[in-house]
Write a protein that holds these residues in place. Sequence first.
Motif, PDB file in Angstrom:
ATOM      1  N   SER A 238       0.655  -1.217   0.211  1.00  0.00           N
ATOM      2  CA  SER A 238      -0.070   0.025  -0.062  1.00  0.00           C
ATOM      3  C   SER A 238       0.640   1.245   0.005  1.00  0.00           C
ATOM      4  CB  SER A 238      -0.861   0.074   1.173  1.00  0.00           C
ATOM      5  OG  SER A 238      -1.664   1.197   1.196  1.00  0.00           O
ATOM      6  N   THR A 239       0.346   2.284  -0.622  1.00  0.00           N
ATOM      7  CA  THR A 239       0.921   3.752  -0.596  1.00  0.00           C
ATOM      8  C   THR A 239       0.010   4.660  -0.137  1.00  0.00           C
ATOM      9  OG1 THR A 239       0.535   3.729  -3.016  1.00  0.00           O
ATOM     10  CG2 THR A 239       2.552   3.028  -2.470  1.00  0.00           C
ATOM     11  N   ARG A 240      -1.146   4.150   0.471  1.00  0.00           N
ATOM     12  CA  ARG A 240      -2.416   4.790   0.824  1.00  0.00           C
ATOM     13  C   ARG A 240      -1.963   6.105   1.728  1.00  0.00           C
ATOM     14  NH1 ARG A 240      -7.556   3.969   0.759  1.00  0.00           N
ATOM     15  NH2 ARG A 240      -9.072   5.206   2.212  1.00  0.00           N
TER      16      ARG A 240
ATOM     17  N   LYS B 180       2.005  14.318  -1.133  1.00  0.00           N
ATOM     18  CA  LYS B 180       0.573  14.082  -0.820  1.00  0.00           C
ATOM     19  C   LYS B 180      -0.440  14.946  -1.427  1.00  0.00           C
ATOM     20  CE  LYS B 180       0.938  15.341   3.741  1.00  0.00           C
ATOM     21  NZ  LYS B 180       0.695  14.950   5.174  1.00  0.00           N
ATOM     22  N   SER B 181      -1.243  14.450  -2.019  1.00  0.00           N
ATOM     23  CA  SER B 181      -2.427  15.355  -2.926  1.00  0.00           C
ATOM     24  C   SER B 181      -3.559  15.515  -1.884  1.00  0.00           C
ATOM     25  CB  SER B 181      -2.725  14.946  -4.300  1.00  0.00           C
ATOM     26  OG  SER B 181      -1.622  14.860  -5.100  1.00  0.00           O
ATOM     27  N   LEU B 182      -3.887  16.556  -1.209  1.00  0.00           N
ATOM     28  CA  LEU B 182      -4.935  16.662  -0.207  1.00  0.00           C
ATOM     29  C   LEU B 182      -5.836  17.870  -0.825  1.00  0.00           C
ATOM     30  CD1 LEU B 182      -2.501  17.397   2.671  1.00  0.00           C
ATOM     31  CD2 LEU B 182      -3.842  15.136   2.128  1.00  0.00           C
TER      32      LEU B 182
ATOM     33  N   GLY C  57      -6.834   8.344  -0.763  1.00  0.00           N
ATOM     34  CA  GLY C  57      -5.854   7.504  -0.540  1.00  0.00           C
ATOM     35  C   GLY C  57      -4.962   7.229  -2.032  1.00  0.00           C
ATOM     36  N   GLY C  58      -5.457   7.761  -3.230  1.00  0.00           N
ATOM     37  CA  GLY C  58      -4.783   7.620  -4.315  1.00  0.00           C
ATOM     38  C   GLY C  58      -4.984   8.759  -5.297  1.00  0.00           C
TER      39      GLY C  58
ATOM     40  N   ALA D 178       1.141  10.085  -5.627  1.00  0.00           N
ATOM     41  CA  ALA D 178      -0.033   8.979  -5.852  1.00  0.00           C
ATOM     42  C   ALA D 178      -0.363   8.939  -7.696  1.00  0.00           C
ATOM     43  CB  ALA D 178      -1.077   9.135  -5.138  1.00  0.00           C
ATOM     44  N   ALA D 179      -0.788   7.796  -7.887  1.00  0.00           N
ATOM     45  CA  ALA D 179      -1.166   7.676  -9.389  1.00  0.00           C
ATOM     46  C   ALA D 179      -2.642   7.084  -9.523  1.00  0.00           C
ATOM     47  CB  ALA D 179      -0.225   7.188 -10.122  1.00  0.00           C
TER      48      ALA D 179
END
Length: 159
Positions: A31-33, A51-53, A104-105, A132-133
């Motif tokens: 996981s890369t969550r 991290k994209s928020l 998470g992605g 993330a992708a």
Amino acid sequence: MSTDLSKSAEKVQSALNKFGFELNVVELSESTRTAQEAADTIGCQVSQIAKSLIFKCKNSQKPLLIIASGTNRVNEKIIKQYIGEKLEKADADFVLENTGFVIGGIPPIGHKNSITTLIDEDLMQYEEIWAAAGTPHAVFKLTPKILTEITQGNIVSIK
């Protein structure tokens, strides 16, 4: 690592291909969550995770994407100074509706709707960062300069 990408990861790869850089989505078995999980899986520092928020702007109800270094927490009062309105927490439905991706992605690009983007200045110190992708198992490597170019984001202090 898989060579066949899931639908969400493929959507991110297609978006990346339009920019003309050699950026490749990889799907991992681990996981890369979270930023910590991503760093552990990739083998990099947590602070190298972009991290994209997604936040919701209180007055306009528009989404705001903040791409933060994995170790940093967003100071909402500072962000209010940049955008001129308070932030609200975006729920999973709002995030999916505006990005086309689940929490998470969330990638920094390839969203369903155009989203104003702010980039954490702390990411600029690294030669390479990871984002993330589209799924909790998919990532791609890039440079901070490329991140800024492909997102058209403004570099700011977020803490």
